[in-house]
Every structure is written in C-alpha cells, then in structure tokens.
Enzyme design. Structure first.
Site, PDB file in Angstrom:
ATOM      1  N   ARG A  60     -11.125  81.918  37.928  1.00 15.25           N
ATOM      2  CA  ARG A  60     -11.071  80.642  38.636  1.00 15.25           C
ATOM      3  C   ARG A  60     -10.546  79.640  37.613  1.00 15.25           C
ATOM      4  O   ARG A  60     -10.928  79.695  36.449  1.00 15.25           O
ATOM      5  CB  ARG A  60     -12.457  80.283  39.162  1.00 15.25           C
ATOM      6  CG  ARG A  60     -12.939  81.374  40.141  1.00 15.25           C
ATOM      7  CD  ARG A  60     -14.114  80.955  40.979  1.00 15.25           C
ATOM      8  NE  ARG A  60     -14.314  81.880  42.086  1.00 15.25           N
ATOM      9  CZ  ARG A  60     -15.209  82.893  42.077  1.00 15.25           C
ATOM     10  NH1 ARG A  60     -16.002  83.083  41.055  1.00 15.25           N
ATOM     11  NH2 ARG A  60     -15.332  83.681  43.123  1.00 15.25           N
TER      12      ARG A  60
ATOM     13  N   THR B   7     -10.633  89.566  49.538  1.00 12.15           N
ATOM     14  CA  THR B   7     -12.010  89.121  49.296  1.00 12.15           C
ATOM     15  C   THR B   7     -12.975  89.989  50.101  1.00 12.15           C
ATOM     16  O   THR B   7     -12.676  90.325  51.252  1.00 12.15           O
ATOM     17  CB  THR B   7     -12.234  87.628  49.649  1.00 12.15           C
ATOM     18  OG1 THR B   7     -13.646  87.393  49.728  1.00 12.15           O
ATOM     19  CG2 THR B   7     -11.634  87.212  50.973  1.00 12.15           C
TER      20      THR B   7
ATOM     21  N   ASP C 168     -15.618  89.071  51.387  1.00 11.17           N
ATOM     22  CA  ASP C 168     -16.398  88.254  52.331  1.00 11.17           C
ATOM     23  C   ASP C 168     -15.894  88.299  53.782  1.00 11.17           C
ATOM     24  O   ASP C 168     -16.621  87.909  54.691  1.00 11.17           O
ATOM     25  CB  ASP C 168     -16.414  86.784  51.878  1.00 11.17           C
ATOM     26  CG  ASP C 168     -17.018  86.610  50.494  1.00 11.17           C
ATOM     27  OD1 ASP C 168     -17.819  87.460  50.089  1.00 11.17           O
ATOM     28  OD2 ASP C 168     -16.682  85.615  49.825  1.00 11.17           O
TER      29      ASP C 168
ATOM     30  N   ASP D 274     -13.962  86.272  55.100  1.00 12.92           N
ATOM     31  CA  ASP D 274     -14.154  84.900  55.598  1.00 12.92           C
ATOM     32  C   ASP D 274     -12.854  84.094  55.652  1.00 12.92           C
ATOM     33  O   ASP D 274     -12.869  82.869  55.518  1.00 12.92           O
ATOM     34  CB  ASP D 274     -15.187  84.170  54.722  1.00 12.92           C
ATOM     35  CG  ASP D 274     -14.738  84.037  53.278  1.00 12.92           C
ATOM     36  OD1 ASP D 274     -13.762  84.715  52.888  1.00 12.92           O
ATOM     37  OD2 ASP D 274     -15.342  83.263  52.529  1.00 12.92           O
TER      38      ASP D 274
ATOM     39  N   ARG E  13     -20.752  84.666  50.474  1.00 10.52           N
ATOM     40  CA  ARG E  13     -20.628  83.219  50.253  1.00 10.52           C
ATOM     41  C   ARG E  13     -21.260  82.486  51.430  1.00 10.52           C
ATOM     42  O   ARG E  13     -22.409  82.757  51.740  1.00 10.52           O
ATOM     43  CB  ARG E  13     -19.160  82.840  50.069  1.00 10.52           C
ATOM     44  CG  ARG E  13     -18.954  81.651  49.148  1.00 10.52           C
ATOM     45  CD  ARG E  13     -17.500  81.323  49.024  1.00 10.52           C
ATOM     46  NE  ARG E  13     -16.823  82.173  48.084  1.00 10.52           N
ATOM     47  CZ  ARG E  13     -16.438  81.803  46.876  1.00 10.52           C
ATOM     48  NH1 ARG E  13     -16.656  80.588  46.461  1.00 10.52           N
ATOM     49  NH2 ARG E  13     -15.820  82.640  46.072  1.00 10.52           N
TER      50      ARG E  13
HETATM   51  P1  ADP Z   1     -11.157  82.225  46.446  1.00 11.69           P
HETATM   52  O1  ADP Z   1      -9.670  82.267  46.329  1.00 11.69           O
HETATM   53  O2  ADP Z   1     -11.786  83.580  46.387  1.00 11.69           O
HETATM   54  O3  ADP Z   1     -11.612  81.367  47.613  1.00 11.69           O
HETATM   55  P2  ADP Z   1     -11.846  80.061  44.637  1.00 11.69           P
HETATM   56  O4  ADP Z   1     -12.233  79.127  45.726  1.00 11.69           O
HETATM   57  O5  ADP Z   1     -12.703  80.132  43.421  1.00 11.69           O
HETATM   58  O6  ADP Z   1     -11.719  81.550  45.114  1.00 11.69           O
HETATM   59  O7  ADP Z   1     -10.367  79.670  44.198  1.00 11.69           O
HETATM   60  C1  ADP Z   1      -9.668  80.392  43.191  1.00 11.69           C
HETATM   61  C2  ADP Z   1      -8.771  79.444  42.433  1.00 11.69           C
HETATM   62  O8  ADP Z   1      -7.822  78.857  43.330  1.00 11.69           O
HETATM   63  C3  ADP Z   1      -9.479  78.253  41.808  1.00 11.69           C
HETATM   64  O9  ADP Z   1     -10.045  78.511  40.556  1.00 11.69           O
HETATM   65  C4  ADP Z   1      -8.345  77.256  41.664  1.00 11.69           C
HETATM   66  O10 ADP Z   1      -7.537  77.533  40.554  1.00 11.69           O
HETATM   67  C5  ADP Z   1      -7.546  77.511  42.939  1.00 11.69           C
HETATM   68  N1  ADP Z   1      -8.008  76.568  43.984  1.00 11.69           N
HETATM   69  C6  ADP Z   1      -9.182  76.591  44.629  1.00 11.69           C
HETATM   70  N2  ADP Z   1      -9.309  75.546  45.492  1.00 11.69           N
HETATM   71  C7  ADP Z   1      -8.166  74.850  45.363  1.00 11.69           C
HETATM   72  C8  ADP Z   1      -7.669  73.651  45.970  1.00 11.69           C
HETATM   73  N3  ADP Z   1      -8.380  72.969  46.881  1.00 11.69           N
HETATM   74  N4  ADP Z   1      -6.453  73.204  45.606  1.00 11.69           N
HETATM   75  C9  ADP Z   1      -5.719  73.897  44.697  1.00 11.69           C
HETATM   76  N5  ADP Z   1      -6.135  75.022  44.091  1.00 11.69           N
HETATM   77  C10 ADP Z   1      -7.319  75.501  44.398  1.00 11.69           C
HETATM   78  O1  F6P Z   2     -16.074  85.603  47.247  1.00 13.89           O
HETATM   79  C1  F6P Z   2     -16.595  86.802  46.769  1.00 13.89           C
HETATM   80  C2  F6P Z   2     -17.978  86.579  46.192  1.00 13.89           C
HETATM   81  O2  F6P Z   2     -18.452  87.837  45.717  1.00 13.89           O
HETATM   82  C3  F6P Z   2     -18.993  85.950  47.139  1.00 13.89           C
HETATM   83  O3  F6P Z   2     -19.509  86.876  48.065  1.00 13.89           O
HETATM   84  C4  F6P Z   2     -19.995  85.403  46.167  1.00 13.89           C
HETATM   85  O4  F6P Z   2     -20.659  84.286  46.718  1.00 13.89           O
HETATM   86  C5  F6P Z   2     -19.150  84.989  44.981  1.00 13.89           C
HETATM   87  O5  F6P Z   2     -17.923  85.686  45.096  1.00 13.89           O
HETATM   88  C6  F6P Z   2     -19.762  85.280  43.655  1.00 13.89           C
HETATM   89  O6  F6P Z   2     -18.947  84.771  42.672  1.00 13.89           O
HETATM   90  P1  F6P Z   2     -19.130  85.063  41.103  1.00 13.89           P
HETATM   91  O7  F6P Z   2     -18.439  86.355  40.813  1.00 13.89           O
HETATM   92  O8  F6P Z   2     -18.472  83.911  40.459  1.00 13.89           O
HETATM   93  O9  F6P Z   2     -20.598  85.161  40.822  1.00 13.89           O
END
Ligand code: ADP
Ligand code: F6P
Length: 323
Positions: A75, A128, A130, A132, A174
């Site tokens: 992230r 993912t 999830d 979701d 999540r």
């Molecule tokens: P996921 O893609 O599994 O939903 P995250 O929400 O942690 O996981 O997002 C992964 C990465 O995508 C973040 O660390 C960030 O770099 C980028 N990101 C997340 N949200 C935003 C956003 N609102 N705008 C731009 N980049 C984002």
């Molecule tokens: O999005 C995948 C997931 O495993 C969720 O189910 C959970 O809430 C989260 O990521 C956990 O994140 P981390 O690996 O940062 O603990």
C-alpha cells in the site's frame, strides 16, 4: 493515439491467490502480441521508485500454481497525493511505458483512474479475496480463500463436536460479508453474522444455539465476518448466556495464501489476457470484470459507483439449512 510498444503490470493492495496466474496471462499475451513488458515491484511504490523488471514468457514459468504475487504488493501513501500521481506518470513516460495493468481492489482502481487522468493508459482487474468489487460478480482469489476457510472450519467442527462446544470463527472480507455467507453455507454453520444484515444477539444467536442443542446438536459453528468483529467477546458472551463452552478462532491471513484453485487460475488468465487486449484496442480507464458469467469491461469511475448486494436468497438459505 500512442502506438503501444511497452506496457507494465503491477499488483497492489492485499495479495490474493491467482494474482500470479493473472501476471502470467498479462506477460504472455503481451509477448504473443509483440509488446515489451515490465513488472512493477511493490504496487504503486515501484512506479515511484522506478523499481521495474523486464519480463518475458519464461519469467512467469512455474508461477501459475503459486499463491501470493511474484511482483510483491504494497500500500503506497505517497501515490495517493496529486504530486505522487504526476510523478508516477512522468516516471512511466521516462521509461517509455505506454500502458499499465493494475491488479488489485477498489483502492488500487482509484489509483489507476488517477493515472489515466494524468495521461497514462490503464486497465484494472480485480484481485482480492473479499469479492467486494461492485462491478464484478467475481474477484480473483475468492474461491481459493473460501476453500481455505472451509478446510479450517471442517477441522474446527471435528473438535467442537467432540467437546460439545460452540466454535466462533472470524473470517476476512473487510467491510463485506461475501466470504462469511458462502463459507457458512458450505460449512453448515448454525449462525452467520455479516455487516450487511443487522442482527439481534438474543434472537439470532443465543436462541438459535439453544434450539440447536435441544434438537440434539453436538456442536455449534458461528461464522462472524470481520466487518462485524468482536469475535472473542462474542464467544465469551455465548458461553455466559448458554452455558455451552465456546472458543473463538480468528482465521486471519492464512485465508490469503495457498495455491489457487482451478476457478481462480482460469478467471485470472481470462482477465489478465483481456486487459492486454483492451490496451491493444486503444482502450484505457477500464475495469475488466465478470457480469452474467462473462468477462466484460466497464469505465473505472462507473464501475466504482455500481452497487452489488449479497443475495437475500443466500442469507435465507443459510438460516433455513441451519435447523
Ligand atoms: P485495495 O486495492 O485492495 O482496495 P487499498 O485500498 O489499500 O487496497 O489500495 C491500494 C493502493 O492503491 C493504496 O496504497 C494507494 O497507493 C492506492 N489508492 C488507494 N486509494 C486510493 C485513492 N482514493 N486514490 C488514489 N490511489 C489510491
Ligand atoms: O482486502 C483483503 C484483506 O485480506 C481483507 O480481507 C482484510 O481486511 C485486509 O486485507 C487485511 O489487510 P492487511 O494484510 O493489511 O492486514
């Protein structure tokens, strides 16, 4: 329009089994079509740090069956700022990257949308556990995760039954209850608690457990989605109110690992290949997703704004079969 010569691929957010199958499909479809392909390490961090690896058909050999992601994932807070996005696009252009494929969840998709706005062609696909992602019936990693969950819960059932206990099991997801509801049906759980469905502790948990005991049940499985939480306290309360010995298990990150199932390998391969084809067709800012069991693509912004609901029929079925 840019003549596509070189593209990149990255994995971002939480990892998911099947991400390697998706990377492999992206790399091999790119090579098949005469494109150069680079892997970007550690999600958006790799773009900002110019952490790239040249890839070819052989660099993804022996990866199809492996869990995790060979590109690593992360992230990245810096990327969320407008300056971070601009810097990422400049670096991509400096390295002659004409398009980028992002494998991740909805946070990662927002990042892909921002890159497109700054002038880099992007295609996103859902990876993912999830499940979701609102615009997609399926996300890569979900099936493998569910299989891991049912294997664990089947084992918990053995010991719960021997000790005539209640097993309260927390699963990931999540803010969503997709993993919980399908796991509950597949494991024959007596109770399932998901964030999408309000519940009354006395009526929906305690009464159900007590009725089950009266009917001769030797164990009780309660599946709690992490979005509901409070699993350890819930086990204590169940024991206090029913007198049935109860134990809490938080399955945790074990749910994210393991060799991907057939479903995850096949869908990851289809989505990965389609992502490259879309770039070749001159498309950008699209999410490759599953709708009505077909691989389709939608605009990222539209996809993020779509709504998806846990089927009421599944919720009803879980209750109906738990008697
Ligand atoms: P996921 O893609 O599994 O939903 P995250 O929400 O942690 O996981 O997002 C992964 C990465 O995508 C973040 O660390 C960030 O770099 C980028 N990101 C997340 N949200 C935003 C956003 N609102 N705008 C731009 N980049 C984002
Ligand atoms: O999005 C995948 C997931 O495993 C969720 O189910 C959970 O809430 C989260 O990521 C956990 O994140 P981390 O690996 O940062 O603990």
């Amino acid at each position: 329009m840019v003549q596509l010569r070189k593209i990149g691929v990255l994995t971002s957010g939480g990892d998911a089994p099947g991400m390697n199958a998706a990377i492999r499909a992206v790399v091999r479809t790119a090579v098949f079509n005469g494109l150069e392909i680079v892997g970007v390490k550690r999600g958006y961090n790799g773009l900002l740090n110019e952490d790239f690896i040249e890839m070819d058909a052989r660099s993804v050999g022996e990866t199809l069956q492996k869990g995790g992601t060979i590109l690593q994932t992360a992230r990245c807070a810096e990327f969320k700022t407008p300056e971070g996005v601009k810097k990422a696009v400049e670096i991509a252009k400096k390295n002659s990257i004409d398009g980028l494929i992002v494998i991740g969840g909805d946070g990662s998709f927002r990042g892909a949308r921002d890159l497109t706005r700054e002038g880099l062609a992007t295609i996103a696909m859902p990876g993912t556990i999830d499940n979701d992602i609102n615009c997609s019936e399926y996300t890569v990693g979900y099936d493998t995760c569910l299989n891991t969950v049912i294997e664990a819960v089947d084992k918990l059932r053995d010991t719960s039954s021997s000790h005539e206990r209640c097993s309260v099991v927390e699963v990931m997801g999540r803010g969503a209850g997709y993993i919980a509801i399908e796991a509950a049906i597949a494991c024959g759980a007596e109770v399932v608690l998901i964030p999408e469905e309000p519940f009354d502790f006395r009526k929906d948990v305690i009464d159900i457990i007590e009725q089950g005991k009266k009917r001769g049940k030797k164990h009780c499985i309660v599946i709690v989605a992490e979005g509901v939480g409070g699993t350890v306290e819930m086990a204590k309360k169940i024991e206090e109110e029913t007198g049935i010995e109860s134990r809490a298990t938080i399955l945790g990150h074990v749910q994210r690992g393991g060799s991907p199932t057939v479903r995850d390998r096949v869908i990851a391969s289809q989505m990965g290949a389609r992502s490259v084809e879309l770039l070749l067709e001159g498309k950008s800012n699209r999410i490759v997703c599953m709708q009505h069991n077909e691989i389709v693509d939608v605009d990222i912004e539209e996809g993020l704004n779509m709504k998806k609901h846990i089927s009421k029929d599944l919720i009803k079925l879980a209750k109906q079969l738990a008697i």
